[in-house]
Write a protein that holds these residues in place. Structure first.
Motif, mmCIF file in Angstrom:
data_model
loop_
_atom_site.group_PDB
_atom_site.id
_atom_site.type_symbol
_atom_site.label_atom_id
_atom_site.label_comp_id
_atom_site.label_asym_id
_atom_site.label_seq_id
_atom_site.Cartn_x
_atom_site.Cartn_y
_atom_site.Cartn_z
ATOM 1 N N ILE A 113 -41.522 6.519 24.815
ATOM 2 C CA ILE A 113 -40.349 5.937 25.560
ATOM 3 C C ILE A 113 -40.351 4.647 25.607
ATOM 4 N N PRO B 162 -36.146 6.997 37.569
ATOM 5 C CA PRO B 162 -37.134 7.636 36.225
ATOM 6 C C PRO B 162 -38.375 7.223 36.486
ATOM 7 N N VAL C 219 -35.786 7.503 27.634
ATOM 8 C CA VAL C 219 -35.134 8.019 29.326
ATOM 9 C C VAL C 219 -35.319 6.244 29.518
ATOM 10 N N THR C 220 -33.754 6.252 30.259
ATOM 11 C CA THR C 220 -33.898 4.387 30.692
ATOM 12 C C THR C 220 -33.297 5.001 32.291
ATOM 13 N N ASP C 221 -32.993 3.641 32.427
ATOM 14 C CA ASP C 221 -32.642 3.271 34.092
ATOM 15 C C ASP C 221 -31.594 4.300 34.968
ATOM 16 N N ARG C 222 -31.571 4.423 35.804
ATOM 17 C CA ARG C 222 -30.083 5.057 35.801
ATOM 18 C C ARG C 222 -29.447 4.967 37.190
ATOM 19 N N ALA D 126 -43.152 3.080 31.342
ATOM 20 C CA ALA D 126 -43.844 3.878 30.199
ATOM 21 C C ALA D 126 -44.563 3.365 29.877
ATOM 22 N N VAL E 165 -26.283 2.600 29.207
ATOM 23 C CA VAL E 165 -26.517 2.052 31.436
ATOM 24 C C VAL E 165 -25.088 1.250 31.808
ATOM 25 N N ILE F 69 -24.209 11.121 33.336
ATOM 26 C CA ILE F 69 -23.513 9.747 34.282
ATOM 27 C C ILE F 69 -22.752 8.503 33.863
ATOM 28 N N SER G 31 -28.255 8.947 41.444
ATOM 29 C CA SER G 31 -29.181 7.838 40.520
ATOM 30 C C SER G 31 -28.251 6.491 42.078
ATOM 31 N N THR H 148 -27.993 3.525 40.947
ATOM 32 C CA THR H 148 -26.159 2.431 40.338
ATOM 33 C C THR H 148 -25.220 3.256 40.977
ATOM 34 N N LEU I 128 -22.161 2.930 31.980
ATOM 35 C CA LEU I 128 -22.447 3.308 33.461
ATOM 36 C C LEU I 128 -22.277 2.391 34.439
ATOM 37 N N THR J 76 -37.639 1.646 33.956
ATOM 38 C CA THR J 76 -38.165 2.507 33.634
ATOM 39 C C THR J 76 -39.261 2.447 32.068
#
Lengths: 467, 165
Positions: free
Chosen positions: B156, A423, B162-165, A160, A321, A54, A374, A376, A324, A156
């Motif tokens: 992670i 995520p 893995v990231t925000d989207r 984690a 990000v 994306i 997504s 966003t 994006l 995210t």
């Protein structure tokens, strides 16, 4: 090797979307609008089907805008002839360093220091302590800690980190204890909701704020928190009760290890100070008047200057990000400037809906779409349309554009039905503690109730701040 | 998505079967291949590389007809595509010299002495594959359930895989 796989079909579809509007004359749409429409269609198709990442689509948008729509672009002279004033290519590039992106970057830099020196872990232990060891309250404690951290760090990364906290708890519980699910779901739910709380909590907030600034509505860091935090608090309490109702604990008490090693090295102490100072300056913006985007450069510059962050840390920022989001903001510029947004809005007769109906329609679409793609991107596609609606006046005089933008920005964060919705959901799911149907159950209840509450707050409370 | 294979090498079919059984729970996420000699193992490894897939873990015996296990592991270590492959020697007969050679020249990751405990072997396999996923910078989400979820979550958190989207 099949040529016609999902990926190639999506790419072809996107290219058709880009080119087709150039050959079909749309009534009321100028040539610039047609180009923007092509870019919009391609971006939407690429973002939804994801033949490429994306953020790559976002970069493509900026490329196409610079080449096709800017004053330095290929069609600049013919666009001018058609009566359109092309934007400077600097406007499109500028989105990548716009004040709101710098604010977000400031958040990244703080988050990076937080992870490096374990500030997130220390803070979690500290936040969890008052909640004791009774299952009910531990669950609430987990949600509150997750929400607080995800308000300032990425949802995210927070998830984690919290998963490493909850896995030992889950391991203590009986395999058949439904509470395992409550604990595992508390994290993504807390992270998704917590992201709403501050402008830098999650990328859709940035999209909303950028659109507001584009309309001359400047919302301070603290004002956003005043708008969002009450919603977050109500949602956390409700989601907590919902999780416990759906997956009640079978045990009375369990052990939770809260021993934390606090890093006391000089670098860590500087990190704590800068973290605290930046957040303090952000939330007190109204008092001292220094814009949050200005303050944001403090951690960006000071952390490397004081050797708290090194080259490697800076490289590990989630730059994609930022890109994006920048591509999304850039697309919004053209949607507005070429008149495309208003044109799309005029395709539908909105007058009969009324301002409340409009808010509900936009909110529902944003919520629905964000469950599948997504967050966003959902905000990126819908926010410019809300702007178009406000600008075109099609919605009537009592339509509050600012509030609709914030509403869209917020409801996308409430989408948490599926593992693919966010995520954090995907991470929680991958632990194997919960099944898709558990997530769907809690996600639907939290989402629907959350939507209704957001709507109520946007009608009754937000108008105090956004005129 | 690339497949991550586990390769077990032992000239005794019963031992090979025992190894395979002990780590059977990993089969869903990591397809298990078996070979009864270094030559057979070489063919399989070449096949994995040709298909563009990955070799996550080798559990290898030492004394076998033909090339011995340590030589096979050292050879494997020289290949770029298997740079991150985790190498475990499962043997009762490798002497000190061979073992030292495996450590120094083949970057041996673990030594399991025969006879082993089933729980021990599966734990070692999980630990090694967790390291493989982390070092190869692979998206860990599909493997969280079968491997060390805590370590992978930590990965992670720190690496932003893995990231925000």
């Amino acid at each position: 090797m099949k040529f016609l796989n999902k990926q190639t079909i999506s790419v072809l579809l996107g290219l058709v979307g880009l080119i087709l509007p150039q050959f079909i004359g749309f009534e009321g749409l100028e040539p610039a609008g047609q180009i923007a429409f092509g870019i919009f269609l391609m971006a939407a198709i690429f973002w939804i089907c994801e033949p490429i990442p994306i953020f790559a689509t976002s970069l493509l948008i900026i490329l196409l805008q610079v080449f096709l729509l800017s004053e330095k672009g290929l069609f600049a002279s013919s666009l001018i002839e058609s009566g359109y004033t092309p934007q400077s290519y600097k406007d499109f590039y500028g989105t990548m360093a716009s004040p709101i992106i710098i604010l977000f970057l400031g958040g990244f830099s703080l988050a990076s220091a937080a992870v490096k020196f374990g500030i997130d872990k220390t803070l979690t232990r500290f936040l969890l302590k008052p909640f004791g060891s009774k299952p009910h309250f531990v669950c609430l404690g987990l949600m509150v800690s997750t929400a607080v951290l995800s308000a300032f760090m990425s949802n995210t990364a927070t998830t984690a980190m919290m998963i490493t906290v909850v896995l030992p708890i889950i391991a203590q519980l009986d395999k058949g204890d439904p509470f395992r699910k409550s604990v595992a779901l508390a994290i993504p739910v807390g992270a998704n909701i917590g992201g709403i709380a501050t402008p830098i909590g999650t990328p859709p907030n940035v999209i909303a704020l950028a659109a507001l600034r584009g309309q001359g509505i400047d919302i301070a860091f603290s004002t956003w928190m005043l708008l969002a935090v009450p919603l977050v608090v109500i949602m956390l309490i409700l989601a907590w009760r919902i999780l416990l109702f759906l997956f009640p604990p079978a045990t009375d008490e369990f052990k939770i290890n809260l021993d934390a090693k606090v890093d006391k090295s000089p670098a860590a102490i500087i990190a704590y100070i800068i973290f605290g100072l930046t957040v303090l300056l952000w939330v007190t913006e109204k008092i001292h008047g220094i814009s949050s985007s200005v303050v944001a450069f403090l951690p960006i510059a000071a952390l490397p200057a004081l050797s708290v962050l090194d080259k490697k840390d800076i490289r590990s920022f989630s730059w994609e990000v930022l890109w994006l989001v920048a591509g999304g903001i850039s697309l919004g510029l053209s949607l507005k400037h070429t008149g495309l947004a208003s044109w799309i809005i005029d395709l539908v007769n909105w007058g009969s809906l009324g301002s409340l109906g409009l808010l509900i329609v936009f909110g529902l679409v944003a919520y629905g779409v964000a469950n599948l793609i997504s967050n966003t991107v959902s905000a990126t596609i819908l926010v410019p349309l809300a702007v178009g609606l406000g600008v075109s006046g099609a919605a009537g005089a009592d339509f509050n554009m600012g509030i609709s933008i914030v509403t869209i920005g917020v409801v996308v964060s409430l989408s948490m039905i599926l593992p693919i919705s966010t995520p954090p959901n995907a991470i929680a799911m991958s632990t194997g503690v919960i099944e898709t149907k558990d997530m769907a159950k809690s996600g639907i209840v939290v989402g629907v109730i959350g939507f209704a509450i957001t709507l109520a707050i946007s009608l009754l409370y937000w108008p105090l701040f956004i005129k | 998505m690339k497949k991550i294979y586990i390769l077990c090498v032992d000239d005794e079919p019963e031992v090979l079967q025992a190894v395979e059984q002990n780590i059977a729970e990993l089969e869903d996420s990591f397809p298990i291949l078996t070979a009864e000699s270094s030559d057979e193992a070489r063919t399989l490894v070449k096949h994995i590389a040709d298909e563009g897939n990955l070799l996550g873990l080798v559990l290898c015996d030492h004394v076998m007809p033909g090339d011995n296990g340590v030589d096979f592991l050292i050879e494997l270590d020289k290949e770029d595509v298997f740079y991150n492959t985790r190498k475990v020697l499962v043997t009762g007969q490798a002497g000190l010299d061979a073992t030292v050679k495996a450590v120094n020249e083949g970057r041996l990751n673990h030594y399991v002495a025969k006879p082993w405990q089933a729980e021990e072997l599966i734990k070692i396999a999980k630990d090694q594959l967790t390291q493989f996923v982390i070092r190869s910078k692979i998206n860990p989400l599909p493997y969280m359930m079968s491997l060390d979820a805590e370590k992978l979550s930590e990965y992670i958190r720190t690496e932003g895989i893995v990231t925000d989207r």
